[in-house]
Design an enzyme around this catalytic site. Sequence first.
Site, PDB file in Angstrom:
ATOM      1  N   HIS A   1       2.499   3.756   2.026  1.00 59.66           N
ATOM      2  CA  HIS A   1       2.856   3.760   3.441  1.00 59.66           C
ATOM      3  C   HIS A   1       2.866   5.177   4.021  1.00 59.66           C
ATOM      4  CE1 HIS A   1       4.214  -0.397   2.855  1.00 59.66           C
ATOM      5  NE2 HIS A   1       4.763   0.040   1.733  1.00 59.66           N
TER       6      HIS A   1
ATOM      7  N   HIS B   1       0.855  -1.195   0.000  1.00 57.62           N
ATOM      8  CA  HIS B   1       0.000   0.000   0.000  1.00 57.62           C
ATOM      9  C   HIS B   1       0.884   1.235   0.000  1.00 57.62           C
ATOM     10  CE1 HIS B   1       1.044  -0.626   4.204  1.00 57.62           C
ATOM     11  NE2 HIS B   1       0.579   0.576   4.528  1.00 57.62           N
TER      12      HIS B   1
ATOM     13  N   ASP C   1      -0.137  -4.154   6.178  1.00 61.40           N
ATOM     14  CA  ASP C   1      -0.646  -3.532   7.403  1.00 61.40           C
ATOM     15  C   ASP C   1      -2.105  -3.894   7.659  1.00 61.40           C
ATOM     16  OD1 ASP C   1       1.841  -2.355   7.157  1.00 61.40           O
ATOM     17  OD2 ASP C   1       1.149  -0.368   7.740  1.00 61.40           O
TER      18      ASP C   1
ATOM     19  N   HIS D   1      -7.192  -0.695   6.054  1.00 65.67           N
ATOM     20  CA  HIS D   1      -6.134   0.109   6.675  1.00 65.67           C
ATOM     21  C   HIS D   1      -5.953   1.383   5.859  1.00 65.67           C
ATOM     22  CE1 HIS D   1      -2.350   1.405   8.356  1.00 65.67           C
ATOM     23  NE2 HIS D   1      -1.729   1.233   7.194  1.00 65.67           N
TER      24      HIS D   1
ATOM     25  N   ASP E   1       4.417   5.515   7.299  1.00 67.16           N
ATOM     26  CA  ASP E   1       5.422   5.510   8.363  1.00 67.16           C
ATOM     27  C   ASP E   1       6.852   5.410   7.850  1.00 67.16           C
ATOM     28  OD1 ASP E   1       5.239   2.948   7.428  1.00 67.16           O
ATOM     29  OD2 ASP E   1       4.567   2.068   9.315  1.00 67.16           O
ATOM     30  N   HIS E   2       7.025   5.145   6.553  1.00 71.05           N
ATOM     31  CA  HIS E   2       8.370   5.123   5.983  1.00 71.05           C
ATOM     32  C   HIS E   2       8.294   5.456   4.496  1.00 71.05           C
ATOM     33  CE1 HIS E   2       7.092   0.992   4.905  1.00 71.05           C
ATOM     34  NE2 HIS E   2       7.875   1.175   3.844  1.00 71.05           N
TER      35      HIS E   2
ATOM     36  N   HIS F   1       4.649  -5.159   9.573  1.00 77.75           N
ATOM     37  CA  HIS F   1       5.296  -4.567  10.749  1.00 77.75           C
ATOM     38  C   HIS F   1       5.156  -5.521  11.927  1.00 77.75           C
ATOM     39  CE1 HIS F   1       5.587  -0.474   9.053  1.00 77.75           C
ATOM     40  NE2 HIS F   1       4.371  -0.678   8.575  1.00 77.75           N
TER      41      HIS F   1
END
Length: 232
Positions: free
Chosen positions: A59, A57, A131, A113, A61-62, A172
């Site tokens: 992202h 997807h 996720d 998500h 967070d990074h 994760h």
Amino acid sequence: MLFRQLFDSETSTYTYLIADVTTKAAILVDPVKEQVDRDRKLLDELGLTLQYCLETHIHADHVTGTAQLRELTHCQGVVPQNASAACADRFLADGEVLRVGSVEIVAIATPGHTDSHNAYLVNRDRVLTGDSLLIRGCGRTDFQGGDASTLFNSITQKLFSLPDETLVYPGHDYHGHTVSTIGEEQQWNPRLANRDRASFIELMNNLNLPDPKKIMEAVPANERCGKVAVTT
């Protein structure tokens, strides 16, 4: 099949290296920008040719390593259908198959998500859940078009319909877990076991989690396949 689980400690992100041991064709799933040197070194050491960088997807967070790896290796960047990433070389729809030598990777649409998210069933015995489904948890649903009811459907109707022994490799982990199974998560995942849709939605809508630290940088960069905007 060669299968390696790699970890980025800053964001607790798993990247997966998958390759056909005969043809040496390889794919990286959810590469991280800060780990490009590590991943490239491993590819070189193992004599692998990177064909694809595959995202579960967009992202938050990074920043993905796809842009750099595409420049270094001339691989293709692949994202789920309808993902906001016009820069991608290919978009994978639900049920579509990506092949790397003899390795078969089947896309399973698992939105919730985010509004565009795929899990990937690899050689029918393991699923990379991104996720959506985590080990003893699941992805949050409070930004990027997330929706708790949609995620409940994705997990219970799509992922939990896989055989119980299917290995679960998440995008994760924050508690030291590396792998689970579908049967194990059905029984022991506290967000899903013995929980109906209404109670799941209530739980997810009241998590009150802080935003990921890199969300303002990561989302726009990942919509450009990992190219970070240069500010002056």
